[in-house]
Motif scaffolding. Structure first.
Motif, PDB file in Angstrom:
ATOM      1  N   LEU A 142       8.710 -11.015  39.802  1.00 15.08           N
ATOM      2  CA  LEU A 142       9.962 -11.487  39.205  1.00 15.08           C
ATOM      3  C   LEU A 142      10.810 -12.158  40.271  1.00 15.08           C
ATOM      4  O   LEU A 142      11.136 -11.536  41.284  1.00 15.08           O
ATOM      5  CB  LEU A 142      10.734 -10.330  38.562  1.00 15.08           C
ATOM      6  N   GLN A 143      11.190 -13.407  40.022  1.00 15.50           N
ATOM      7  CA  GLN A 143      12.032 -14.141  40.946  1.00 15.50           C
ATOM      8  C   GLN A 143      13.495 -13.703  40.792  1.00 15.50           C
ATOM      9  O   GLN A 143      13.836 -12.980  39.846  1.00 15.50           O
ATOM     10  CB  GLN A 143      11.894 -15.644  40.685  1.00 15.50           C
ATOM     11  N   PRO A 144      14.398 -14.106  41.701  1.00 13.80           N
ATOM     12  CA  PRO A 144      15.801 -13.695  41.615  1.00 13.80           C
ATOM     13  C   PRO A 144      16.418 -14.023  40.256  1.00 13.80           C
ATOM     14  O   PRO A 144      16.084 -15.027  39.623  1.00 13.80           O
ATOM     15  CB  PRO A 144      16.466 -14.485  42.736  1.00 13.80           C
ATOM     16  N   THR A 145      17.342 -13.178  39.831  1.00 17.12           N
ATOM     17  CA  THR A 145      17.992 -13.345  38.530  1.00 17.12           C
ATOM     18  C   THR A 145      19.433 -13.816  38.647  1.00 17.12           C
ATOM     19  O   THR A 145      20.126 -13.924  37.638  1.00 17.12           O
ATOM     20  CB  THR A 145      17.987 -12.015  37.757  1.00 17.12           C
ATOM     21  N   GLY A 146      19.893 -14.064  39.875  1.00 19.59           N
ATOM     22  CA  GLY A 146      21.265 -14.489  40.087  1.00 19.59           C
ATOM     23  C   GLY A 146      22.202 -13.355  40.471  1.00 19.59           C
ATOM     24  O   GLY A 146      23.336 -13.598  40.874  1.00 19.59           O
ATOM     25  N   CYS A 147      21.733 -12.122  40.346  1.00 21.65           N
ATOM     26  CA  CYS A 147      22.577 -10.963  40.669  1.00 21.65           C
ATOM     27  C   CYS A 147      22.557 -10.652  42.163  1.00 21.65           C
ATOM     28  O   CYS A 147      21.691 -11.121  42.899  1.00 21.65           O
ATOM     29  CB  CYS A 147      22.096  -9.744  39.889  1.00 21.65           C
ATOM     30  N   ASP A 148      23.502  -9.819  42.572  1.00 19.73           N
ATOM     31  CA  ASP A 148      23.546  -9.392  43.966  1.00 19.73           C
ATOM     32  C   ASP A 148      22.330  -8.545  44.316  1.00 19.73           C
ATOM     33  O   ASP A 148      21.909  -8.486  45.470  1.00 19.73           O
ATOM     34  CB  ASP A 148      24.825  -8.585  44.233  1.00 19.73           C
ATOM     35  N   THR A 149      21.788  -7.826  43.342  1.00 15.56           N
ATOM     36  CA  THR A 149      20.616  -6.978  43.544  1.00 15.56           C
ATOM     37  C   THR A 149      19.637  -7.205  42.393  1.00 15.56           C
ATOM     38  O   THR A 149      19.976  -7.822  41.380  1.00 15.56           O
ATOM     39  CB  THR A 149      20.990  -5.490  43.569  1.00 15.56           C
ATOM     40  N   SER A 150      18.419  -6.676  42.558  1.00 19.56           N
ATOM     41  CA  SER A 150      17.455  -6.711  41.460  1.00 19.56           C
ATOM     42  C   SER A 150      16.861  -5.314  41.292  1.00 19.56           C
ATOM     43  O   SER A 150      16.700  -4.574  42.273  1.00 19.56           O
ATOM     44  CB  SER A 150      16.350  -7.727  41.731  1.00 19.56           C
ATOM     45  N   HIS A 151      16.567  -4.985  40.056  1.00 19.04           N
ATOM     46  CA  HIS A 151      16.015  -3.659  39.770  1.00 19.04           C
ATOM     47  C   HIS A 151      15.259  -3.746  38.456  1.00 19.04           C
ATOM     48  O   HIS A 151      15.771  -4.297  37.477  1.00 19.04           O
ATOM     49  CB  HIS A 151      17.151  -2.627  39.656  1.00 19.04           C
ATOM     50  N   GLY A 152      14.043  -3.204  38.410  1.00 13.15           N
ATOM     51  CA  GLY A 152      13.268  -3.343  37.188  1.00 13.15           C
ATOM     52  C   GLY A 152      12.390  -2.156  36.889  1.00 13.15           C
ATOM     53  O   GLY A 152      12.201  -1.256  37.715  1.00 13.15           O
ATOM     54  N   SER A 153      11.834  -2.158  35.681  1.00  9.14           N
ATOM     55  CA  SER A 153      10.847  -1.170  35.279  1.00  9.14           C
ATOM     56  C   SER A 153       9.810  -1.859  34.407  1.00  9.14           C
ATOM     57  O   SER A 153      10.068  -2.918  33.824  1.00  9.14           O
ATOM     58  CB  SER A 153      11.489  -0.003  34.528  1.00  9.14           C
ATOM     59  N   ILE A 154       8.627  -1.262  34.328  1.00  7.86           N
ATOM     60  CA  ILE A 154       7.511  -1.826  33.578  1.00  7.86           C
ATOM     61  C   ILE A 154       6.961  -0.746  32.660  1.00  7.86           C
ATOM     62  O   ILE A 154       6.719   0.386  33.094  1.00  7.86           O
ATOM     63  CB  ILE A 154       6.416  -2.338  34.530  1.00  7.86           C
ATOM     64  N   VAL A 155       6.742  -1.111  31.371  1.00  2.76           N
ATOM     65  CA  VAL A 155       6.294  -0.102  30.409  1.00  2.76           C
ATOM     66  C   VAL A 155       5.441  -0.756  29.325  1.00  2.76           C
ATOM     67  O   VAL A 155       5.628  -1.938  29.003  1.00  2.76           O
ATOM     68  CB  VAL A 155       7.517   0.614  29.771  1.00  2.76           C
ATOM     69  N   GLU A 156       4.513   0.020  28.764  1.00  9.06           N
ATOM     70  CA  GLU A 156       3.716  -0.438  27.632  1.00  9.06           C
ATOM     71  C   GLU A 156       4.310   0.124  26.346  1.00  9.06           C
ATOM     72  O   GLU A 156       4.688   1.294  26.282  1.00  9.06           O
ATOM     73  CB  GLU A 156       2.269   0.029  27.763  1.00  9.06           C
TER      74      GLU A 156
END
Length: 317
Positions: A261-275
């Motif tokens: 995932l490339q930058p989203t414009g926010c100061d930070t990035s944080h994600g999760s992945i789920v099926e």
């Protein structure tokens, strides 16, 4: 000849009509961000036994001053990936007996389920020197989105400096693993059966490149994936990307695989992945609603794997 023509016609209806119906049943996501009535960040997505997908998120406060004002957690759920229910606030800093008196600093959380109990994990400082006094609190409930009560915090985690973003992964055999980290350090260990104590000393997660924070672990086809945010910056501002690594073991060593995932414009990035219901999803946050990197909003997009198990870069919409 007439019977052959009829058979061919039936086959044609089956083949082409069936494909058309399959496409009609494909999940079409709604517009991002999918939560618009409050600012949200750090989505931790899970599927529980009731057939719904739940997202545990932190909450940015408007007007913004900084991440120190983040002070409460909400839960959202869906059964179709389009219509979302806000279950309301499940915890705030005033309910944490060991927390700093000034409150705030309720950052990225996670949740796990085992033996009839939901365990909610959250980082929160215990003193004024907030970056040196982080603890990982644990609240429990018999429900996925209400009645959480703080039980304490995980002890024996060692050096607390910048150690945030807890992640708890429960493997197929029921063994739970705890991960967290910040400031370039990521560690993990098995959890005891009670889900509130580590069962062994923490060990570094080896093989990660440019780790910053936001550890998340999931499993697909017997392979373990650890995803995280990097230290990337643009024009002197944070512009984190999300990377991932893979392993044959839940505690590594890990093999670095790249950016998903490339930058989203926010100061930070944080994600999760789920099926969910046969499809894979990447959750993250952006600043589309506010135009400000510290007033974030949670988003979701489809996630796709290559035949060799590597992850394709997510197309943000």
């Amino acid at each position: 000849m007439r019977n052959l023509s009829l058979s061919l016609a039936i086959a044609s209806i089956f083949l082409f009509g069936g494909c058309q119906n399959s496409k009609q049943q494909e999940v079409v996501l709604g517009p991002n961000p999918f939560i618009k009535h409050i600012y949200t960040a750090d989505p931790s997505a899970h599927v529980w036994g009731d057939g719904r997908l739940y997202v545990y998120a932190s909450h940015d406060i408007d007007p913004p001053r900084g991440c120190d004002l983040m002070d409460r957690y909400h839960v959202f759920s869906t059964d179709d990936m389009v219509n979302w229910t806000d279950h309301g606030e499940i915890l705030n800093s005033s309910q944490v007996p060991w927390g700093r008196e000034e409150g705030g600093f309720m950052w990225a959380p996670d949740c796990a389920y085992k033996n009839g109990t939901y365990y909610f994990y959250f980082p929160h400082p215990s003193g004024d020197d907030w970056n040196n006094t982080w603890k990982v609190g644990v609240a429990t409930s018999k429900y996925p989105a209400k009645d959480f009560e703080v039980k304490g915090y995980i002890e024996d985690l060692g050096d607390a400096f910048a150690m945030i973003d807890p992640c708890v992964f429960v493997d197929d055999d029921g063994q739970a693993y705890f991960y967290y980290g910040g400031g370039g350090r990521c560690v993990g260990a098995k959890l005891k059966e009670n889900m509130t104590e580590i069962a062994e000393p923490l060990r570094p997660m080896e093989g990660l490149e440019d780790f910053h924070e936001a550890a998340w672990v999931h499993k697909k086809d017997g392979l373990y994936y650890l995803s995280y945010a990097d230290n990337h910056a643009e024009d002197g501002k944070g512009a984190n990307r999300l990377h991932y690594a893979t392993s044959q073991s839940p505690l590594g060593p890990w093999q670095y695989q790249g950016i998903y995932l490339q930058p989203t414009g926010c100061d930070t990035s944080h994600g999760s992945i789920v099926e969910y219901k046969g499809d894979w999803y990447a959750f993250y946050h952006n600043m589309a609603l506010s135009g400000q990197g510290n007033l974030r909003s949670i988003c979701v997009d489809k996630l796709y794997y290559n035949p060799d198990g590597t992850i394709r870069e997510v197309e943000q919409h």
